[in-house]
Design a protein around this motif. Structure first.
Motif, short mmCIF file in Angstrom:
data_model
loop_
_atom_site.label_atom_id
_atom_site.label_comp_id
_atom_site.label_asym_id
_atom_site.label_seq_id
_atom_site.Cartn_x
_atom_site.Cartn_y
_atom_site.Cartn_z
N GLY A 1 93.32 -8.31 -57.79
CA GLY A 1 92.52 -7.77 -58.89
C GLY A 1 92.10 -6.37 -58.49
O GLY A 1 90.92 -6.03 -58.46
N CYS A 2 93.11 -5.55 -58.14
CA CYS A 2 92.85 -4.25 -57.48
C CYS A 2 92.26 -3.21 -58.41
O CYS A 2 91.73 -2.19 -57.96
N SER A 3 92.37 -3.41 -59.75
CA SER A 3 91.94 -2.38 -60.72
C SER A 3 92.57 -1.04 -60.35
O SER A 3 93.79 -0.94 -60.26
N ALA B 1 90.43 1.01 -55.60
CA ALA B 1 89.35 1.54 -54.74
C ALA B 1 89.37 0.86 -53.37
O ALA B 1 89.24 1.52 -52.33
N VAL B 2 89.53 -0.48 -53.36
CA VAL B 2 89.54 -1.22 -52.08
C VAL B 2 90.80 -0.86 -51.29
O VAL B 2 90.74 -0.63 -50.08
N THR B 3 91.92 -0.79 -51.98
CA THR B 3 93.18 -0.43 -51.30
C THR B 3 93.03 0.93 -50.61
O THR B 3 93.45 1.12 -49.47
N ASN C 1 96.83 -7.83 -63.12
CA ASN C 1 97.64 -8.21 -64.28
C ASN C 1 97.40 -7.32 -65.50
O ASN C 1 97.93 -7.60 -66.58
N SER C 2 96.61 -6.25 -65.34
CA SER C 2 96.43 -5.28 -66.43
C SER C 2 97.38 -4.11 -66.19
O SER C 2 97.25 -3.38 -65.20
N LEU C 3 98.35 -3.95 -67.10
CA LEU C 3 99.33 -2.87 -66.94
C LEU C 3 98.63 -1.51 -66.91
O LEU C 3 98.98 -0.64 -66.11
N GLU D 1 102.21 -5.56 -60.70
CA GLU D 1 101.62 -6.05 -61.94
C GLU D 1 101.94 -7.54 -62.02
O GLU D 1 103.09 -7.92 -62.28
N ALA D 2 100.95 -8.38 -61.74
CA ALA D 2 101.20 -9.82 -61.72
C ALA D 2 99.90 -10.59 -61.85
O ALA D 2 98.81 -10.05 -61.60
N ASP D 3 100.04 -11.85 -62.21
CA ASP D 3 98.92 -12.78 -62.25
C ASP D 3 98.71 -13.31 -60.82
O ASP D 3 99.64 -13.86 -60.23
N LEU E 1 89.06 -10.25 -52.66
CA LEU E 1 88.84 -10.51 -54.09
C LEU E 1 87.53 -9.80 -54.39
O LEU E 1 86.44 -10.37 -54.21
N ASN E 2 87.61 -8.52 -54.77
CA ASN E 2 86.39 -7.73 -54.98
C ASN E 2 86.02 -7.76 -56.47
O ASN E 2 86.54 -6.98 -57.27
N PHE E 3 85.14 -8.70 -56.82
CA PHE E 3 84.69 -8.89 -58.21
C PHE E 3 85.84 -9.29 -59.14
O PHE E 3 85.90 -8.87 -60.29
N THR E 4 86.74 -10.13 -58.61
CA THR E 4 87.89 -10.61 -59.39
C THR E 4 87.78 -12.10 -59.70
O THR E 4 88.10 -12.52 -60.83
N PHE F 1 86.49 -13.57 -62.96
CA PHE F 1 87.30 -13.48 -64.19
C PHE F 1 88.40 -14.54 -64.24
O PHE F 1 89.15 -14.61 -65.21
N ILE F 2 88.54 -15.34 -63.19
CA ILE F 2 89.56 -16.41 -63.14
C ILE F 2 88.94 -17.68 -63.72
O ILE F 2 87.78 -18.01 -63.40
N PRO F 3 89.67 -18.39 -64.59
CA PRO F 3 89.11 -19.62 -65.15
C PRO F 3 88.58 -20.54 -64.04
O PRO F 3 89.24 -20.72 -63.01
#
Ligand SMILES: C[S@@+](CC[C@H](N)C(=O)[O-])C[C@H]1O[C@@H](n2cnc3c(N)ncnc32)[C@H](O)[C@@H]1O
Ligand SMILES: O=C(O)C(=O)C[C@]1(C(=O)O)C=C[C@@H](O)C=C1
Length: 247
Positions: free
Chosen positions: A65-67, A70-72, A91-93, A120-122, A136-139, A142-144
């Motif tokens: 969930g890298c957005s 920033a963490v990378t 997973n957001s293009l 780009e993946a789930d 998992l930085n604030f990701t 958002f996962i069910p």
């Protein structure tokens, strides 16, 4: 690289749509997350510092969930282990495309950075390679909820002895008065960062259906159930915290 100030919720929206990580959010995301998450800059930079402790040669470092990465970028500033590879996944293009631009800019400014692959993946469908660090930085929020344990189980399986998962999340609190107070103080943080009452209220309703925080106790138990041996909170600012989980 420039980004816009976050005014996404400044005008009345009726109805307020559910929050999505689309191009509008990408344009303002660095400003939004810094003004919305207490301690975010300190968490991101120190994930790099912690990662340098856990990273092992010839392994993968995952930013899930890298957005915008920033963490990378922090991992690449701090980790020196030989032949490590960062895998940044979202997973957001729209996020992935802008993340690649930011990382190319980092590549052009610094030499000998760790190689990075932006995918780009789930993250629920990833085929994990042996890893010494996963973030998992604030990701996870958002996962069910019903898929969170399976994901943590996969991460635990991929982690090598001596590695770590760093999990940052917004928290909820079992005690109602604690929960209310910390949420009120979080709104005060947002106000102090220039958000209006309308922006705060509309953002709250936009994330209501898509982001579900857990309590620290729930996180701890879920991590232990997934096989992690030790869970150490290393940062908390109001209702936002970050944990180190050891496999
Ligand atoms: C709050 S942002 C993460 C912030 C980022 N880690 C940082 O430190 O700047 C959550 C991110 O998780 C991503 N995401 C949510 N569900 C996902 C999934 N199932 N697979 C991959 N990425 C996901 C969203 O697209 C979004 O970019
Ligand atoms: O809890 C809130 O009000 C937030 O704005 C939090 C939060 C997050 O924790 O990811 C939600 C969505 C945005 O990505 C930025 C911040």
């Amino acid at each position: 690289m420039t980004h816009d100030p976050d005014r996404l919720f400044a005008q009345p929206l009726a109805p307020v749509p559910d929050f999505v990580f689309n191009e509008d959010v990408v344009r303002v995301f660095p400003d939004m997350i810094k003004r919305s998450v207490p301690g975010y800059p300190a968490i991101v930079e120190n994930i790099g510092v912690l990662a340098a402790h856990f990273a092992q040669p010839n392994t993968h470092l995952y930013d899930l969930g890298c957005s915008l990465g920033a963490v990378t970028q922090a991992l690449r500033r701090h980790v020196q282990a030989e032949r490590c590879r960062v895998v940044a996944v979202d997973n957001s293009l729209a996020m992935v495309e802008r993340c690649r631009e930011y990382l190319s800019a980092q590549d052009s400014m610094f030499q000998e950075l760790l190689p990075v692959q932006v995918v780009e993946a789930d993250i629920l469908k990833l085929d994990f390679q042996p890893a010494s660090l996963v973030t998992l930085n604030f990701t996870l929020q958002f996962i069910p909820v019903e898929q969170r344990s399976t994901l943590l189980g996969c991460i635990h399986q991929a982690l090598l002895p001596g590695g770590a998962l760093i999990l940052s999340e917004k928290l909820c609190f079992a005690d109602a008065s604690t929960h209310e107070l910390l949420n009120e103080l979080h709104f005060a943080f947002k106000r102090a960062n220039g958000y209006s009452e309308l922006e705060i209220a509309q953002k709250r309703s936009a994330i209501e259906n898509v982001m579900q925080p857990d309590s620290l106790e729930t996180h701890r138990q879920r991590l232990l159930d997934a096989g992690f041996k030790q869970v150490l909170p290393w940062f908390q600012c109001l209702n936002f915290a970050s944990l180190i989980a050891l496999p």
